[in-house]
Write a protein that holds these residues in place. Structure first.
Motif, PDB file in Angstrom:
ATOM      1  N   ALA A 133     -11.079  18.670   2.703  1.00 20.77           N
ATOM      2  CA  ALA A 133      -9.905  18.081   3.343  1.00 20.77           C
ATOM      3  C   ALA A 133     -10.255  16.775   4.040  1.00 20.77           C
ATOM      4  CB  ALA A 133      -9.308  19.078   4.339  1.00 20.77           C
ATOM      5  N   PHE A 134     -11.398  16.757   4.744  1.00 25.39           N
ATOM      6  CA  PHE A 134     -11.799  15.542   5.452  1.00 25.39           C
ATOM      7  C   PHE A 134     -12.147  14.433   4.461  1.00 25.39           C
ATOM      8  CE2 PHE A 134     -14.581  12.865   8.048  1.00 25.39           C
ATOM      9  CZ  PHE A 134     -13.832  12.779   9.221  1.00 25.39           C
ATOM     10  N   SER A 135     -12.792  14.783   3.367  1.00 24.03           N
ATOM     11  CA  SER A 135     -13.092  13.793   2.336  1.00 24.03           C
ATOM     12  C   SER A 135     -11.817  13.259   1.702  1.00 24.03           C
ATOM     13  CB  SER A 135     -14.000  14.405   1.267  1.00 24.03           C
ATOM     14  OG  SER A 135     -14.247  13.484   0.224  1.00 24.03           O
ATOM     15  N   ALA A 136     -10.795  14.130   1.570  1.00 22.74           N
ATOM     16  CA  ALA A 136      -9.527  13.689   0.992  1.00 22.74           C
ATOM     17  C   ALA A 136      -8.802  12.716   1.904  1.00 22.74           C
ATOM     18  CB  ALA A 136      -8.637  14.895   0.701  1.00 22.74           C
ATOM     19  N   CYS A 137      -9.025  12.811   3.228  1.00 26.57           N
ATOM     20  CA  CYS A 137      -8.394  11.860   4.147  1.00 26.57           C
ATOM     21  C   CYS A 137      -8.800  10.440   3.803  1.00 26.57           C
ATOM     22  CB  CYS A 137      -8.795  12.184   5.589  1.00 26.57           C
ATOM     23  SG  CYS A 137      -8.053  13.677   6.247  1.00 26.57           S
ATOM     24  N   PHE A 138     -10.100  10.214   3.620  1.00 30.65           N
ATOM     25  CA  PHE A 138     -10.571   8.869   3.310  1.00 30.65           C
ATOM     26  C   PHE A 138     -10.399   8.551   1.828  1.00 30.65           C
ATOM     27  CE2 PHE A 138     -12.742  10.073   7.181  1.00 30.65           C
ATOM     28  CZ  PHE A 138     -12.611   8.938   7.955  1.00 30.65           C
ATOM     29  N   GLY A 139     -10.694   9.529   0.963  1.00 38.26           N
ATOM     30  CA  GLY A 139     -10.526   9.286  -0.464  1.00 38.26           C
ATOM     31  C   GLY A 139      -9.084   9.014  -0.834  1.00 38.26           C
ATOM     32  N   GLY A 140      -8.140   9.741  -0.198  1.00 36.41           N
ATOM     33  CA  GLY A 140      -6.737   9.528  -0.510  1.00 36.41           C
ATOM     34  C   GLY A 140      -6.238   8.174  -0.054  1.00 36.41           C
ATOM     35  N   ILE A 141      -6.663   7.740   1.156  1.00 37.60           N
ATOM     36  CA  ILE A 141      -6.213   6.443   1.640  1.00 37.60           C
ATOM     37  C   ILE A 141      -6.870   5.304   0.869  1.00 37.60           C
ATOM     38  CG2 ILE A 141      -6.143   4.961   3.663  1.00 37.60           C
ATOM     39  CD1 ILE A 141      -4.202   7.250   3.717  1.00 37.60           C
ATOM     40  N   ILE A 142      -8.131   5.468   0.504  1.00 40.64           N
ATOM     41  CA  ILE A 142      -8.760   4.462  -0.360  1.00 40.64           C
ATOM     42  C   ILE A 142      -8.009   4.361  -1.680  1.00 40.64           C
ATOM     43  CG2 ILE A 142     -10.872   3.926  -1.651  1.00 40.64           C
ATOM     44  CD1 ILE A 142     -12.446   5.169   0.624  1.00 40.64           C
ATOM     45  N   PHE A 143      -7.634   5.512  -2.224  1.00 37.38           N
ATOM     46  CA  PHE A 143      -6.841   5.532  -3.455  1.00 37.38           C
ATOM     47  C   PHE A 143      -5.506   4.822  -3.249  1.00 37.38           C
ATOM     48  CE2 PHE A 143      -3.572   7.609  -6.010  1.00 37.38           C
ATOM     49  CZ  PHE A 143      -4.094   7.489  -7.289  1.00 37.38           C
ATOM     50  N   ASN A 144      -4.829   5.082  -2.128  1.00 37.43           N
ATOM     51  CA  ASN A 144      -3.512   4.487  -1.883  1.00 37.43           C
ATOM     52  C   ASN A 144      -3.597   2.969  -1.765  1.00 37.43           C
ATOM     53  OD1 ASN A 144      -2.495   7.065  -1.863  1.00 37.43           O
ATOM     54  ND2 ASN A 144      -2.389   7.223   0.358  1.00 37.43           N
ATOM     55  N   ILE A 145      -4.577   2.477  -1.006  1.00 39.01           N
ATOM     56  CA  ILE A 145      -4.666   1.040  -0.792  1.00 39.01           C
ATOM     57  C   ILE A 145      -5.113   0.320  -2.061  1.00 39.01           C
ATOM     58  CG2 ILE A 145      -5.950  -0.756   0.433  1.00 39.01           C
ATOM     59  CD1 ILE A 145      -5.800   0.844   2.911  1.00 39.01           C
ATOM     60  N   LEU A 146      -6.217   0.787  -2.652  1.00 34.05           N
ATOM     61  CA  LEU A 146      -6.765   0.076  -3.805  1.00 34.05           C
ATOM     62  C   LEU A 146      -5.862   0.191  -5.025  1.00 34.05           C
ATOM     63  CD1 LEU A 146     -10.570   0.895  -3.486  1.00 34.05           C
ATOM     64  CD2 LEU A 146      -9.349  -1.161  -2.770  1.00 34.05           C
ATOM     65  N   VAL A 147      -5.454   1.419  -5.361  1.00 40.05           N
ATOM     66  CA  VAL A 147      -4.612   1.615  -6.546  1.00 40.05           C
ATOM     67  C   VAL A 147      -3.184   1.161  -6.276  1.00 40.05           C
ATOM     68  CG1 VAL A 147      -3.752   3.309  -8.198  1.00 40.05           C
ATOM     69  CG2 VAL A 147      -6.084   3.481  -7.343  1.00 40.05           C
ATOM     70  N   GLY A 148      -2.662   1.454  -5.069  1.00 42.29           N
ATOM     71  CA  GLY A 148      -1.289   1.050  -4.764  1.00 42.29           C
ATOM     72  C   GLY A 148      -1.117  -0.454  -4.784  1.00 42.29           C
ATOM     73  N   VAL A 149      -1.965  -1.169  -4.062  1.00 41.09           N
ATOM     74  CA  VAL A 149      -1.869  -2.624  -4.021  1.00 41.09           C
ATOM     75  C   VAL A 149      -2.269  -3.232  -5.365  1.00 41.09           C
ATOM     76  CG1 VAL A 149      -2.702  -4.710  -2.902  1.00 41.09           C
ATOM     77  CG2 VAL A 149      -2.264  -2.670  -1.540  1.00 41.09           C
ATOM     78  N   GLY A 150      -3.385  -2.765  -5.927  1.00 43.92           N
ATOM     79  CA  GLY A 150      -3.852  -3.344  -7.182  1.00 43.92           C
ATOM     80  C   GLY A 150      -2.899  -3.120  -8.326  1.00 43.92           C
ATOM     81  N   LEU A 151      -2.467  -1.865  -8.535  1.00 48.10           N
ATOM     82  CA  LEU A 151      -1.567  -1.576  -9.653  1.00 48.10           C
ATOM     83  C   LEU A 151      -0.183  -2.168  -9.429  1.00 48.10           C
ATOM     84  CD1 LEU A 151      -1.309  -0.108 -12.349  1.00 48.10           C
ATOM     85  CD2 LEU A 151      -0.657   1.961 -11.102  1.00 48.10           C
ATOM     86  N   GLY A 152       0.301  -2.135  -8.180  1.00 48.86           N
ATOM     87  CA  GLY A 152       1.613  -2.717  -7.902  1.00 48.86           C
ATOM     88  C   GLY A 152       1.652  -4.208  -8.177  1.00 48.86           C
ATOM     89  N   CYS A 153       0.635  -4.935  -7.697  1.00 49.33           N
ATOM     90  CA  CYS A 153       0.588  -6.381  -7.957  1.00 49.33           C
ATOM     91  C   CYS A 153       0.347  -6.682  -9.429  1.00 49.33           C
ATOM     92  CB  CYS A 153      -0.505  -7.015  -7.102  1.00 49.33           C
ATOM     93  SG  CYS A 153      -0.191  -6.955  -5.321  1.00 49.33           S
ATOM     94  N   LEU A 154      -0.479  -5.858 -10.086  1.00 49.58           N
ATOM     95  CA  LEU A 154      -0.737  -6.087 -11.505  1.00 49.58           C
ATOM     96  C   LEU A 154       0.536  -5.926 -12.331  1.00 49.58           C
ATOM     97  CD1 LEU A 154      -2.800  -6.586 -13.776  1.00 49.58           C
ATOM     98  CD2 LEU A 154      -3.204  -4.110 -13.831  1.00 49.58           C
ATOM     99  N   LEU A 155       1.308  -4.888 -12.063  1.00 46.68           N
ATOM    100  CA  LEU A 155       2.560  -4.684 -12.795  1.00 46.68           C
ATOM    101  C   LEU A 155       3.549  -5.805 -12.516  1.00 46.68           C
ATOM    102  CD1 LEU A 155       3.076  -0.813 -12.428  1.00 46.68           C
ATOM    103  CD2 LEU A 155       2.271  -2.082 -14.427  1.00 46.68           C
ATOM    104  N   HIS A 156       3.613  -6.265 -11.270  1.00 50.65           N
ATOM    105  CA  HIS A 156       4.531  -7.362 -10.947  1.00 50.65           C
ATOM    106  C   HIS A 156       4.131  -8.639 -11.680  1.00 50.65           C
ATOM    107  CE1 HIS A 156       7.184  -9.922  -8.574  1.00 50.65           C
ATOM    108  NE2 HIS A 156       6.147 -10.737  -8.382  1.00 50.65           N
ATOM    109  N   ILE A 157       2.840  -8.933 -11.731  1.00 54.11           N
ATOM    110  CA  ILE A 157       2.375 -10.144 -12.415  1.00 54.11           C
ATOM    111  C   ILE A 157       2.637 -10.065 -13.915  1.00 54.11           C
ATOM    112  CG2 ILE A 157       0.309 -11.468 -13.006  1.00 54.11           C
ATOM    113  CD1 ILE A 157      -0.776 -10.808 -10.233  1.00 54.11           C
ATOM    114  N   VAL A 158       2.413  -8.897 -14.520  1.00 62.41           N
ATOM    115  CA  VAL A 158       2.608  -8.741 -15.959  1.00 62.41           C
ATOM    116  C   VAL A 158       4.087  -8.783 -16.317  1.00 62.41           C
ATOM    117  CG1 VAL A 158       2.315  -7.150 -17.893  1.00 62.41           C
ATOM    118  CG2 VAL A 158       0.437  -7.508 -16.282  1.00 62.41           C
ATOM    119  N   ARG A 159       4.930  -8.097 -15.541  1.00 66.34           N
ATOM    120  CA  ARG A 159       6.356  -8.050 -15.873  1.00 66.34           C
ATOM    121  C   ARG A 159       7.018  -9.410 -15.713  1.00 66.34           C
ATOM    122  NH1 ARG A 159       8.002  -2.499 -12.612  1.00 66.34           N
ATOM    123  NH2 ARG A 159       7.010  -1.013 -14.058  1.00 66.34           N
TER     124      ARG A 159
END
Length: 586
Positions: free
Chosen positions: A487-513
């Motif tokens: 659970a404690f590892s998921a706290c940091f792993g989940g937020i790292i996932f949210n920031i890196l994948v959320g920002v990266g994938l969101g901006c990538l899709l916006h740039i491509v579309r």
């Protein structure tokens, strides 16, 4: 009205006059509404696109419904119910307190749905996947649990990054969720179950998280995210997962060598597995035998199905208090629906929770739930080739697969590929959590509009709370079940996932579309910098305090994190009401 019909009966010619008058009146009303809409647009070209939805409470009662339907800021990007339209279009103004009360009760019931889904379906399937894949708790926390917890944040970020005006708010919401999870959720885990943190995984996660925060802080300072920057976000998360897997492999290899060396020196000492086997043999009495019937008989398929779909344990029901019984009654519809749609694999049981009729039925229903809950069912109603919708194709394929499974398996023995049901249950329960969390976010946003909370505070507090509900329920449940490290590892792993994948994938899709060169960011004043500073300070606090206490996470550490978050909220509110502000030089 009666007099009118009396006149019409005596003077038929008057009917034409009345019809003409009604037509003229309707045309006048229509033209009036059209003029109102034109005037609404004439007040400013940018008002329609940038009008704050909170302004609806300052309008006349007759204009609120049209404002809600016309203003894009009042539209929900996901979910099944439009709560703002329900308040301002379908209920009279004097029933606004009743509507808010009903929304609060529905919000509490959604919390109950999230808790039941996380405790009885999501986490058991996650444990089964980790057992079958032989994953450590750290690897499971940064991969499967991070994916399940981050679904609301990722979807919200993808929608927000589709419009450059809300890109800064999306980053602010991700930062707000980061502060919440790394303080309240992490602190709650240590309060519920104090434990000794693994030093290397802890330092690794803190380091990667600080790099992700620094990248986002730099992007906000520059005011843009380019294609290379977005790909760098995604590449950093891939490197993070590879690092976690590699470090876990090295640790397990070193541990196996040390165990072999210790056993060769002291052969008389039993290993942990052997001790468990001896203890299980000495305490082999099965207390479940007291509840087994005296006459053993093979259950029929119908009996297995009825028993598997029964969420009520009559033995526990007789010993529970009245409050627990009322809570159980409230849970019964949710548990029945989840039992019907979400398969659960339990490696600790002899039959691994194999229920042949129910599992075959779930092969039809679970994929149907997946397509009807993903993006609020948008993909489920899409027609393939203009002939059949996606949900119909899923039902046909699921029925064929369920029929084959039913005829090639038996009620007693689980099939060889039964562990695949854990993945299906994991995906289905994750989407149930995502659907419930989406409704929670929409309710919180609607309540923020009614109480006139600013978009910034709404994104940094209520939206962050709503997006982190799944994280909190899942992680607290894992901590209570004896998995605080995961659970404690998921706290940091989940937020790292949210920031890196959320920002990266969101901006990538916006740039491509949009075939754009970059995504422009518009930070919303001082609050975004307050968020970034608070997140950085919380990480520095954990980075300094935890090694000083020899990586022993105690309740005092958890209460300090909660106090930090309370102080952060006070600073946010003072900044919102301009008690804390930057002095402008003349």
């Amino acid at each position: 009205m009666a007099g009118r019909w009396l006149d019409l009966r005596w003077a038929p010619g008057l009917l034409c006059v009345l019809l003409i008058m009604e037509t003229v009146s309707a045309a006048r009303d229509s033209s009036t509404k059209t003029l109102e809409h034109i005037q609404f647009a004439a007040q400013g070209v940018n008002q329609t696109a940038m009008a704050d939805c909170r302004a609806v409470c300052g309008l006349n009662v007759s204009d609120r419904c049209d404002f809600i339907r016309v203003n894009p800021d009042c539209h929900n990007e996901g979910g099944y119910l439009d709560y703002l339209e329900g308040i301002f279009c379908h209920l009279p103004p004097n029933l606004l307190p009743l509507a808010i009360t009903l929304y609060v009760f529905w919000l509490l019931y959604l919390f109950l749905i999230l808790g039941v889904t996380a405790a009885k379906f999501f986490c058991p399937n996650l444990s089964a996947i980790s057992t079958n894949l032989k994953l450590s708790h750290n690897v499971a926390g940064v991969t499967f649990l991070a994916f399940g917890n981050g679904a609301p944040d990722i979807f919200s970020a993808l929608v927000a990054f589709s419009d450059p005006r809300t890109a800064g708010l999306a980053i602010g919401a991700l930062f707000g969720a980061g502060v919440l999870v790394t303080t309240v959720v992490a602190g709650g885990i240590t309060i519920l179950h104090p434990f000794m943190a693994a030093s290397r995984p802890f330092l690794r996660d803190i380091a990667f998280y600080m790099v992700a925060v620094f990248l986002t802080f730099t992007a906000l300072y520059l005011g843009r995210i380019t294609l290379a920057w977005a790909l760098g976000y995604l590449g950093l998360y891939v490197f993070y997962v590879v690092t976690v897997i590699f470090c876990t492999w090295v640790y397990q290899r070193q541990r196996s060598r040390s165990l072999v060396h210790s056993v060769s020196e002291t052969p008389e000492i039993l290993s942990d597995s052997e001790e468990d086997q001896v203890s299980s043999n000495t305490n082999s009495y099965d207390y479940g035998d007291e509840y087994r019937p005296l006459l053993l008989g093979q259950e029929t398929t119908v009996q297995i199905l009825i028993q598997a779909l029964n969420p009520l344990d009559y033995r526990k029901w007789r010993t529970q208090s009245m409050s627990c019984r009322l809570l159980k009654v409230a849970k019964l519809p949710v548990e029945f629906l989840l039992l019907l749609t979400v398969p659960v694999v339990d490696p600790d049981k002899d039959d691994r929770n194999w229920k042949r009729p129910l599992n075959c039925l779930q092969l039809v229903i679970s994929p149907l739930v997946l397509v009807l809950t993903l993006q609020s069912g948008v993909y489920g109603i899409y027609e393939i080739g203009g002939l059949l919708p996606v949900w119909a194709v899923v039902v046909i394929v699921g029925t064929a697969l369920a029929s084959v499974t039913f005829f090639v398996t038996s009620n007693r023995e689980p099939p060889r590929l039964h562990w695949l049901f854990a993945f299906l249950g994991f995906l289905t329960s994750a989407l149930w959590i995502n659907a419930a969390a989406t409704e929670v976010v929409n309710i919180l946003r609607s309540l923020g509009v009614v109480f006139r909370l600013s978009n910034t505070v709404l994104g940094l507090t209520l939206l962050a709370w709503g997006n982190s509900i799944g994280d909190a329920f899942s992680d607290f449940t894992l901590a209570r079940q004896g998995y605080p490290r995961m659970a404690f590892s998921a706290c940091f792993g989940g937020i790292i996932f949210n920031i890196l994948v959320g920002v990266g994938l969101g901006c990538l899709l916006h740039i491509v579309r949009n075939h754009a060169a970059e995504v422009k960011l518009e930070p919303d004043g001082l609050l975004v910098w307050v968020l970034a500073s608070a997140l950085g300070l919380s990480l520095v606090f954990s980075l300094v305090s935890v090694p000083l206490h020899c990586f022993q996470l105690s309740k005092a550490y958890g209460f300090c994190l909660l106090l930090f978050y309370a102080s952060f909220l006070v600073v946010v509110l003072l900044t919102e009401f301009r008690v804390i502000h930057l002095k402008r030089s003349d």
